[in-house]
Structure formats: structure tokens, C-alpha cells
Scaffold this motif. Structure first.
Motif, PDB file in Angstrom:
ATOM      1  N   PRO A  86       0.814  -1.228   0.000  1.00 21.98           N
ATOM      2  CA  PRO A  86       0.000   0.000   0.000  1.00 21.98           C
ATOM      3  C   PRO A  86       0.849   1.281   0.000  1.00 21.98           C
ATOM      4  O   PRO A  86       0.484   2.260  -0.659  1.00 21.98           O
ATOM      5  N   ALA A  87       1.972   1.273   0.714  1.00 21.84           N
ATOM      6  CA  ALA A  87       2.842   2.461   0.733  1.00 21.84           C
ATOM      7  C   ALA A  87       3.419   2.738  -0.654  1.00 21.84           C
ATOM      8  O   ALA A  87       3.467   3.887  -1.103  1.00 21.84           O
ATOM      9  N   ALA A  88       3.857   1.691  -1.354  1.00 20.96           N
ATOM     10  CA  ALA A  88       4.399   1.864  -2.703  1.00 20.96           C
ATOM     11  C   ALA A  88       3.294   2.274  -3.672  1.00 20.96           C
ATOM     12  O   ALA A  88       3.504   3.127  -4.542  1.00 20.96           O
ATOM     13  N   GLN A  98       8.433  -8.072  -4.270  1.00 18.70           N
ATOM     14  CA  GLN A  98       7.527  -7.139  -3.608  1.00 18.70           C
ATOM     15  C   GLN A  98       8.148  -5.748  -3.703  1.00 18.70           C
ATOM     16  O   GLN A  98       9.310  -5.557  -3.354  1.00 18.70           O
ATOM     17  N   ILE A  99       7.357  -4.784  -4.179  1.00 14.79           N
ATOM     18  CA  ILE A  99       7.804  -3.396  -4.261  1.00 14.79           C
ATOM     19  C   ILE A  99       7.207  -2.658  -3.071  1.00 14.79           C
ATOM     20  O   ILE A  99       5.990  -2.667  -2.878  1.00 14.79           O
ATOM     21  N   ASP A 100       8.075  -2.028  -2.276  1.00 11.11           N
ATOM     22  CA  ASP A 100       7.646  -1.302  -1.088  1.00 11.11           C
ATOM     23  C   ASP A 100       8.202   0.112  -1.169  1.00 11.11           C
ATOM     24  O   ASP A 100       9.112   0.399  -1.949  1.00 11.11           O
ATOM     25  N   TYR A 101       7.643   0.997  -0.361  1.00 12.71           N
ATOM     26  CA  TYR A 101       8.168   2.348  -0.231  1.00 12.71           C
ATOM     27  C   TYR A 101       8.283   2.650   1.247  1.00 12.71           C
ATOM     28  O   TYR A 101       7.340   2.435   2.006  1.00 12.71           O
ATOM     29  N   ALA A 102       9.444   3.095   1.667  1.00 13.83           N
ATOM     30  CA  ALA A 102       9.671   3.424   3.072  1.00 13.83           C
ATOM     31  C   ALA A 102      10.154   4.852   3.179  1.00 13.83           C
ATOM     32  O   ALA A 102      10.937   5.325   2.356  1.00 13.83           O
ATOM     33  N   SER A 103       9.674   5.526   4.200  1.00 15.38           N
ATOM     34  CA  SER A 103      10.069   6.902   4.456  1.00 15.38           C
ATOM     35  C   SER A 103      10.621   6.977   5.871  1.00 15.38           C
ATOM     36  O   SER A 103       9.955   6.569   6.819  1.00 15.38           O
ATOM     37  N   GLY A 104      11.858   7.465   5.984  1.00 15.03           N
ATOM     38  CA  GLY A 104      12.500   7.543   7.284  1.00 15.03           C
ATOM     39  C   GLY A 104      13.158   8.891   7.496  1.00 15.03           C
ATOM     40  O   GLY A 104      13.117   9.771   6.638  1.00 15.03           O
ATOM     41  N   LEU A 105      13.791   9.029   8.647  1.00 11.16           N
ATOM     42  CA  LEU A 105      14.475  10.283   8.959  1.00 11.16           C
ATOM     43  C   LEU A 105      15.682  10.530   8.068  1.00 11.16           C
ATOM     44  O   LEU A 105      15.975  11.664   7.697  1.00 11.16           O
ATOM     45  N   LEU A 106      16.417   9.465   7.743  1.00  9.60           N
ATOM     46  CA  LEU A 106      17.651   9.633   6.972  1.00  9.60           C
ATOM     47  C   LEU A 106      17.488   9.393   5.478  1.00  9.60           C
ATOM     48  O   LEU A 106      18.238   9.948   4.678  1.00  9.60           O
ATOM     49  N   SER A 165      14.500   7.974   2.213  1.00 14.57           N
ATOM     50  CA  SER A 165      13.202   7.511   1.754  1.00 14.57           C
ATOM     51  C   SER A 165      13.387   6.939   0.368  1.00 14.57           C
ATOM     52  O   SER A 165      14.228   7.405  -0.397  1.00 14.57           O
ATOM     53  N   GLY A 166      12.605   5.927   0.042  1.00 18.20           N
ATOM     54  CA  GLY A 166      12.695   5.392  -1.299  1.00 18.20           C
ATOM     55  C   GLY A 166      12.033   4.048  -1.452  1.00 18.20           C
ATOM     56  O   GLY A 166      11.534   3.458  -0.491  1.00 18.20           O
ATOM     57  N   GLY A 204      23.062  -1.898  -0.455  1.00 18.69           N
ATOM     58  CA  GLY A 204      21.782  -2.326  -0.999  1.00 18.69           C
ATOM     59  C   GLY A 204      21.432  -1.745  -2.349  1.00 18.69           C
ATOM     60  O   GLY A 204      20.324  -1.920  -2.834  1.00 18.69           O
ATOM     61  N   GLU A 205      22.368  -1.051  -2.979  1.00 18.72           N
ATOM     62  CA  GLU A 205      22.086  -0.415  -4.264  1.00 18.72           C
ATOM     63  C   GLU A 205      22.222  -1.363  -5.449  1.00 18.72           C
ATOM     64  O   GLU A 205      21.673  -1.108  -6.505  1.00 18.72           O
TER      65      GLU A 205
END
Length: 125
Positions: A14-16, A82-90, A92-93, A108-109
Motif C-alpha cells: 500500500p505504501a508503494a 515485492q515493491i515497497d516504499y519506506a520513508s525515514g528520517l535519513l 526515503s525510497g 543495498g544499491e
């Protein structure tokens, strides 16, 4: 595409889904094309670009307002991802949880896949 009937080749969290839909709307794009290219310390890197339309051979996965276009050369490597999207302090992507990856670099690139049966890399040792 390498697929199982009735099952999408990739899943979208859902985030992605929300992030893809927002990017598409902001740039009036038809979808987010994902693929792979040679590069990075592990050998392959994911690519992403907003696309005006699907190209011939693209696998199209639609979920809600999100549309993912999978480049033909990447389809066999992305099946089951699985494609996810995460947003953090340092940072996001987008994050790819790919069961086909056999190794990845520390950051992880970039990722590595097993050579396909009968490929030149496997035949040459």
C-alpha cells in the motif's frame, strides 16, 4: 512474462501504491517503469523511470491508481518481487524484496542473480 496464472508477477505494498500513484499524478505519467542494468559492486542495479506509455513487451501491473511497467529484459529477474516504499528520517525510497537475488552490496544499491541454466557465464565456469 514468467508468471503463474491469476497471480501478479510483482506485488505492490500500500505504501508503494500510494507513492507511485502520487508520482504518476504529479508528472502526468502513465506508469512507473522498472528494470535492471549492469552496474554496482554486486553486478546489477534496479532502474526506475516515469513513463508516458507502456512499451511493446512491457508487463503491466495495476493496483488501485498505481501502474508498474516491467521492462522485458528484467521480467524473469523480478518475478515474485515485492515493491515497497519506506520513508525515514535519513532516507526515503522504493525497496525491492526480491526472492531471486543471491547477493547484494552492503549499501543495498546493487544485486546479483544466479546465472541462468545454459548461459554463457555458467558454461564458462
Amino acid at each position: 512474462m514468467f508468471s503463474i496464472p491469476g497471480k501478479p508477477p510483482v506485488t505492490i505494498t500500500p505504501a508503494a501504491e500510494a507513492r507511485i500513484a502520487r508520482l504518476m499524478g504529479d508528472r502526468n505519467a502513465s506508469g512507473l517503469r522498472i528494470g535492471l542494468k549492469k552496474g554496482g559492486c554486486a553486478g546489477m542495479e534496479y532502474t526506475m523511470e516515469l513513463a508516458e506509455s507502456a512499451n511493446p513487451g512491457d508487463e503491466v501491473v495495476e493496483q488501485g491508481a498505481a501502474r508498474v511497467l516491467i521492462a522485458p529484459t528484467a521480467q524473469m529477474f523480478l518475478f515474485g518481487t515485492q515493491i515497497d516504499y519506506a520513508s525515514g528520517l535519513l532516507d526515503s525510497g522504493f525497496r525491492f524484496v526480491n526472492p531471486n537475488v543471491t547477493d547484494s552490496c552492503g549499501c543495498g544499491e546493487s544485486v546479483r542473480f544466479e546465472p541462468l541454466a545454459g548461459s554463457a557465464a555458467q558454461q564458462n565456469g
